[in-house]
Motif scaffolding. Sequence first.
Motif, short mmCIF file in Angstrom:
data_model
loop_
_atom_site.label_atom_id
_atom_site.label_comp_id
_atom_site.label_asym_id
_atom_site.label_seq_id
_atom_site.Cartn_x
_atom_site.Cartn_y
_atom_site.Cartn_z
N MET A 61 0.84 -1.19 0.00
CA MET A 61 0.00 0.00 0.00
C MET A 61 0.88 1.25 0.00
SD MET A 61 -3.07 1.23 2.55
CE MET A 61 -4.01 -0.28 2.57
N ILE A 62 0.67 2.12 -0.98
CA ILE A 62 1.47 3.35 -1.04
C ILE A 62 0.59 4.59 -0.83
CG2 ILE A 62 3.32 2.43 -2.48
CD1 ILE A 62 1.90 3.64 -4.93
N GLY A 63 -0.73 4.38 -0.82
CA GLY A 63 -1.65 5.47 -0.55
C GLY A 63 -2.77 4.94 0.32
N GLN A 64 -3.02 5.64 1.43
CA GLN A 64 -4.01 5.16 2.41
C GLN A 64 -5.34 5.87 2.16
OE1 GLN A 64 -3.03 6.46 6.33
NE2 GLN A 64 -3.68 4.52 7.22
N PRO A 65 -6.47 5.14 2.24
CA PRO A 65 -7.75 5.83 2.07
C PRO A 65 -7.89 6.94 3.11
CG PRO A 65 -8.07 3.44 2.36
CD PRO A 65 -6.62 3.71 2.57
N TYR A 68 -14.10 7.68 4.70
CA TYR A 68 -14.95 6.54 4.32
C TYR A 68 -15.04 6.42 2.80
CZ TYR A 68 -19.02 3.42 4.55
OH TYR A 68 -19.88 2.36 4.41
N ILE A 69 -15.27 7.55 2.10
CA ILE A 69 -15.35 7.50 0.64
C ILE A 69 -13.97 7.84 0.09
CG2 ILE A 69 -16.61 8.29 -1.41
CD1 ILE A 69 -18.65 7.33 0.49
N SER A 70 -13.15 6.84 -0.03
CA SER A 70 -11.79 6.98 -0.53
C SER A 70 -11.31 5.57 -0.86
CB SER A 70 -10.90 7.65 0.52
OG SER A 70 -9.60 7.87 0.02
N ALA A 71 -10.13 5.44 -1.45
CA ALA A 71 -9.67 4.08 -1.80
C ALA A 71 -8.15 3.99 -1.64
CB ALA A 71 -10.07 3.74 -3.23
N ALA A 72 -7.70 2.78 -1.27
CA ALA A 72 -6.26 2.54 -1.12
C ALA A 72 -5.61 2.40 -2.50
CB ALA A 72 -6.05 1.26 -0.30
N ILE A 73 -4.33 2.78 -2.54
CA ILE A 73 -3.55 2.68 -3.78
C ILE A 73 -2.32 1.83 -3.47
CG2 ILE A 73 -2.31 4.02 -5.54
CD1 ILE A 73 -5.24 4.75 -5.58
N HIS A 74 -1.92 0.98 -4.41
CA HIS A 74 -0.83 0.03 -4.16
C HIS A 74 0.25 0.12 -5.25
CE1 HIS A 74 -4.40 -1.44 -2.10
NE2 HIS A 74 -3.58 -1.99 -1.22
N ASN A 132 -9.12 -2.38 1.87
CA ASN A 132 -7.66 -2.27 1.88
C ASN A 132 -7.01 -2.75 0.60
OD1 ASN A 132 -7.49 -1.04 4.36
ND2 ASN A 132 -7.46 -2.98 5.48
N ALA A 133 -7.78 -3.49 -0.21
CA ALA A 133 -7.25 -3.94 -1.51
C ALA A 133 -7.50 -2.88 -2.59
CB ALA A 133 -7.90 -5.26 -1.90
N GLY A 134 -8.14 -1.78 -2.23
CA GLY A 134 -8.34 -0.69 -3.20
C GLY A 134 -9.35 -1.02 -4.28
N VAL A 278 -9.86 -11.15 -2.18
CA VAL A 278 -10.25 -11.98 -1.03
C VAL A 278 -9.60 -13.37 -1.11
CG1 VAL A 278 -12.23 -13.08 0.10
CG2 VAL A 278 -12.40 -10.71 -0.72
N ASN A 279 -9.68 -14.00 -2.28
CA ASN A 279 -9.23 -15.39 -2.39
C ASN A 279 -7.74 -15.52 -2.73
OD1 ASN A 279 -11.82 -16.37 -1.85
ND2 ASN A 279 -12.44 -16.16 -3.99
N PHE A 280 -7.10 -14.40 -3.10
CA PHE A 280 -5.66 -14.45 -3.41
C PHE A 280 -4.84 -13.41 -2.66
CE2 PHE A 280 -7.58 -16.79 -6.79
CZ PHE A 280 -6.66 -17.77 -7.12
N GLY A 281 -5.50 -12.52 -1.95
CA GLY A 281 -4.77 -11.49 -1.22
C GLY A 281 -4.09 -10.48 -2.12
N GLU A 282 -4.64 -10.29 -3.33
CA GLU A 282 -4.01 -9.37 -4.29
C GLU A 282 -4.82 -8.08 -4.40
OE1 GLU A 282 -3.61 -11.27 -8.07
OE2 GLU A 282 -2.24 -12.79 -7.29
N PRO A 283 -4.18 -6.94 -4.12
CA PRO A 283 -4.89 -5.67 -4.30
C PRO A 283 -5.02 -5.34 -5.78
CG PRO A 283 -2.63 -5.27 -3.67
CD PRO A 283 -2.82 -6.76 -3.64
N VAL A 284 -5.77 -4.26 -6.08
CA VAL A 284 -5.98 -3.86 -7.48
C VAL A 284 -4.73 -3.11 -7.96
CG1 VAL A 284 -7.47 -2.63 -9.09
CG2 VAL A 284 -8.44 -3.65 -7.02
N ILE A 285 -3.91 -3.80 -8.72
CA ILE A 285 -2.70 -3.16 -9.26
C ILE A 285 -2.67 -3.26 -10.78
CG2 ILE A 285 -1.24 -3.47 -7.21
CD1 ILE A 285 -0.10 -5.97 -8.80
N SER A 286 -3.69 -3.87 -11.35
CA SER A 286 -3.74 -3.98 -12.81
C SER A 286 -5.20 -3.98 -13.24
CB SER A 286 -3.07 -5.27 -13.28
OG SER A 286 -3.78 -6.39 -12.80
#
Length: 487
Positions: A61-65, A68-74, A132-134, A278-286
């Motif tokens: 994670m390189i950007g924290q929400p 409440y209305i915000s999203a994490a960046i990875h 937290n997965a953005g 959820v099933n792989f622990g991968e945030p949205v990076i692509s």
Amino acid sequence: MSALFPFHGGLKTVRHKTESNQTRIWTAMLPPRLTVPLRQHIGAIAKPLVQPGDRVLKGQMIGQPDGYISAAIHAPTSGIVSAVDPQPVAHPSGLADLCVTIESDGEDRWINRQPVNYPHLHPSELRNVIRNAGVVGLGGAAFPSAVKLNPSGRSERLDTLILNGAECEPWITCDDRLMRERAADIVAGLQIMAYLLGPYEVMIGIEDDKPEAIAAMSAACVRTGYMVCPIPTRYPSGSVKQLVRLLTGKEIPVDGLPVDVGVQCFNVATAYTVHRAVNFGEPVISRIITVTGQVHGPGNFEVLIGTPFAALIAQCGGYREGVERLILGGPMMGFALHSDDAPVTKAANCLLAVGPAELAPELPVLPCIRCGACMDVCPADLLPQQLYWHARAKEFDQARDCHLFSCIECGCCSVVCPSHIPLVQYYRYAKNEIWALEKEKQRAEQARQRHQARMERLEREKQEREAKLRQKAPRVEVVASSGKQEG
Ligand code: SF4
Ligand code: SF4
């Protein structure tokens, strides 16, 4: 499947789908540098968690929400942060926004990914995993999904969960290829969404010009009870209000949300990212993006967020001769990019290079002849010519009264207008003016409140000073009178 409830208006468009949907999704190359915007979603910009010189891992994670209305960046890959500063981003204004630039180390080394066994989690913990997965809406809106997956505050059970696989805009095929190739993964994400929302029914709307996607999704939905619903190929069937109407017959109120009529709606690509999170622990990076139009090798690419559009175009073999414009999104609702230096974001579903063949010839704008063609095609049941008159005359209150903000900017009215009036541009102009006026009003109100608070503070301080003086006054008298006695 259930009966369909057609919506008013809309258009049959030239599809231009086969240019890009004939080949499998390609994995785009890892570029040497990624520029990751901290604002890729609706809501507050993420707070940077890194600074220049920091080493990051893929998925960190390189950007924290921020709220409440915000999203994490990875971080989309491993490497060194070289800058945290404003950079050009994909926006109609062409303005810069705060980004984290990462120089790739070429190793593409992941963080420790931790899948979760979601039925064992409390719903709020599961929503936090998604937050937290953005995860945001990948159909273009980029609204934080964890917020939409929170049913608290609703007294009744949700009627319908809809998965949007309509993909009604011409040229765009990324959802089509995703459904054909990764249907089981999409349905796995949909199951998580259904687990959180507990709807009575789940429906998947797909335009009937995608038979392969319909077949793949139907196969993946066997024994789930989910309904795959082919819908007529008619633009803009993928717009939320129109899709909800088509599948359920319900009308979302003006200024309302699907949830107001007991419906929640997500894009198929969003369900896919929920599954990966959820099933792989991968945030949205692509994300998967369609690159099409006047490029040598159109297709769909799984591309890291932050990849410059130019690098993606280069992987398609470059531009064909005569490209005049690069559009982000489809030709109906997308916007022209100022340059191809800007990076891919979570909301970027299509990059369309257009030449003279795709651009409508510039015809002179003529006076409105009140033919009513715009009204016939408006899927939002508005009076587009009326809106045009009010916007043109800067009668913003009247435009608002004519439901300007129900306009989804689909562009159908502009396409059919025989007077070639760029109607949508007028509506965007009017909306921007109203927003600007409202901001100004808010600023003035805040200034008024600040001024009032200052005046109250000054008055309070004055009264406190006077009270202190009154307290001191008797002592002076005593001293004075005692002085007299001494004299
Ligand atoms: S289609 Fe154009 S000319 Fe016809 S009523 Fe609408 S704005 Fe006027
Ligand atoms: S752009 Fe707005 S006014 Fe025009 S057809 Fe679409 S919804 Fe109606």
